[in-house]
Motif scaffolding. Structure first.
Motif, PDB file in Angstrom:
ATOM      1  N   GLU A 192       0.575  -1.155  -0.032  1.00  0.00           N
ATOM      2  CA  GLU A 192       0.079  -0.017   0.109  1.00  0.00           C
ATOM      3  C   GLU A 192       0.790   1.210   0.081  1.00  0.00           C
ATOM      4  O   GLU A 192       0.428   2.066  -0.572  1.00  0.00           O
ATOM      5  CB  GLU A 192      -0.827   0.032   1.116  1.00  0.00           C
ATOM      6  N   GLY A 193       2.061   1.253   0.499  1.00  0.00           N
ATOM      7  CA  GLY A 193       2.720   2.209   0.609  1.00  0.00           C
ATOM      8  C   GLY A 193       3.647   2.527  -0.709  1.00  0.00           C
ATOM      9  O   GLY A 193       4.454   3.484  -0.906  1.00  0.00           O
ATOM     10  N   GLY A 194       3.641   1.790  -1.559  1.00  0.00           N
ATOM     11  CA  GLY A 194       4.329   2.043  -2.925  1.00  0.00           C
ATOM     12  C   GLY A 194       5.824   1.811  -2.780  1.00  0.00           C
ATOM     13  O   GLY A 194       6.610   2.441  -3.611  1.00  0.00           O
ATOM     14  N   HIS A 195       6.174   0.751  -2.287  1.00  0.00           N
ATOM     15  CA  HIS A 195       7.407   0.472  -1.698  1.00  0.00           C
ATOM     16  C   HIS A 195       8.386  -0.349  -2.646  1.00  0.00           C
ATOM     17  O   HIS A 195       9.511  -0.595  -2.562  1.00  0.00           O
ATOM     18  CB  HIS A 195       7.875   0.066  -0.251  1.00  0.00           C
ATOM     19  N   LEU A 196       7.514  -1.093  -3.561  1.00  0.00           N
ATOM     20  CA  LEU A 196       8.256  -1.689  -4.434  1.00  0.00           C
ATOM     21  C   LEU A 196       8.294  -0.968  -5.889  1.00  0.00           C
ATOM     22  O   LEU A 196       7.889   0.153  -5.968  1.00  0.00           O
ATOM     23  CB  LEU A 196       7.340  -2.848  -4.870  1.00  0.00           C
ATOM     24  N   PRO A 197       9.220  -1.289  -6.679  1.00  0.00           N
ATOM     25  CA  PRO A 197       9.644  -0.611  -7.957  1.00  0.00           C
ATOM     26  C   PRO A 197       8.238  -0.310  -8.685  1.00  0.00           C
ATOM     27  O   PRO A 197       7.351  -1.182  -8.600  1.00  0.00           O
ATOM     28  CB  PRO A 197      10.667  -1.383  -8.562  1.00  0.00           C
TER      29      PRO A 197
END
Length: 322
Positions: A192-197
């Motif tokens: 949800e935090g958009g921490h993946l590429p």
């Protein structure tokens, strides 16, 4: 030279879950925490400690049996098992062996391998919950009763295409649903935090989970065509999580028995088994020959009925790729 008697490597795996070299490797890994401070006559050696704990993890036998096999008191067995659980569940060891993919290259490698199963695109992991039975605790006993009416820890596990665990959450009582465990997990925060590429990166889960833009679930009433094809590919790909849980519980038989420890220690024990599972994968240690690859403790799926923000993403995947 380590004392394994006349046991073959296959017999060692059957008794301890690891092969001879694996046991020696684990012994060195835990040396700092488990090395006896003194060398008195009846001191339990480092190797003995590791073997005692592995025997319990692998067999699920009561500790008195373990004491009989290794020639020490039942209280000593209990103490050794606690020491090994503490050492093996230390954060630096867990983080070494259980890693969530975070780089573009790691994700692409996993997605390519999953695609080879049933041509489902952009999947890097499969997720599910599994119950580990415990003895009813003295406090808050009711919250540990699951839908099958026994006390348990509900454990969330994510597997990669090679049956390795990339995330495990073992801290919730059996009455807590899979969807809540997910929402309060590190996986949810990462995704949800958009921490993946950047890009489409999916987990696959069953209908007990909410359908999210990064977590795709099956259609409950699929239309003929792309939706049924989507469901077929989803089922074949997600079968990896059932296989992984079967291997985890098959090798470490303690997870199939009623564990007579307090819930906090059981949670650490579950994580330890996850670490050992991945250690076996990294060292190519085969499963014991007499193990059935089934998870007999899986509850029936409860269909998630809350908000499902990923429904349009599921439609997009089905209509685009199937």
């Amino acid at each position: 030279m380590a004392d394994f008697g006349d046991l073959t490597n296959e017999e060692v795996i059957s008794r301890y879950g690891l092969d001879k070299d694996g046991i020696l490797f684990l012994t060195e890994l835990l040396r700092e925490d488990l090395q006896p401070k003194t060398e008195r006559k009846n001191t339990i050696t480092l190797l003995q400690k590791v073997k005692i704990a592995l025997r319990y993890f692998a067999s699920g036998e009561i500790q008195l049996n373990d004491a009989d096999i290794h020639g020490i008191s039942q209280s000593s067995v209990s103490r050794v098992i606690s020491q090994v659980i503490h050492a093996l569940s230390r954060p630096h060891i867990v983080q070494t062996y259980i890693k969530f993919p975070k780089t573009q290259q790691e994700l692409q490698d996993l997605e390519r391998q999953f695609y080879g199963t049933a041509s489902f695109p952009n999947v890097f992991g499969v997720i599910d919950g599994t119950h580990v039975q415990i003895q009813g605790p003295t406090q808050n006993k009711g919250v540990y009763v699951n839908r099958m009416n026994y006390h348990s820890i509900n454990t969330q596990v994510v597997f990669d295409p090679n049956d390795r665990i990339i995330d495990i959450v073992a801290r919730w009582p059996g009455s807590v649903p899979d969807s809540r465990i997910l929402r309060e997990s590190g996986v949810w925060a990462l995704m949800e935090g958009g921490h993946l590429p950047p890009g489409d990166h999916y987990l696959l889960g069953d209908s007990g989970y909410p359908c999210e833009r990064w977590l795709l679930t099956p259609y409950l009433n699929p239309q003929q065509g792309s939706q049924t094809q989507y469901n077929s590919a989803h089922k074949s790909t997600r079968a990896k999580v059932e296989r992984g849980i079967g291997q985890l519980k098959g090798r470490w038989g303690v997870l199939h028995s009623e564990i007579k420890m307090n819930p906090e220690k059981v949670c650490k024990l579950i994580v330890c088994c996850g670490v050992l599972h991945n250690l076996c994968k990294s060292r190519n240690i085969p499963m014991p020959l007499d193990i059935l690859h089934n998870d007999h403790n899986q509850p029936p799926t409860i269909v998630h009925s809350g908000p499902q923000d990923g429904l349009k993403y599921r439609d997009y995947v089905a209509e685009t790729y199937f």
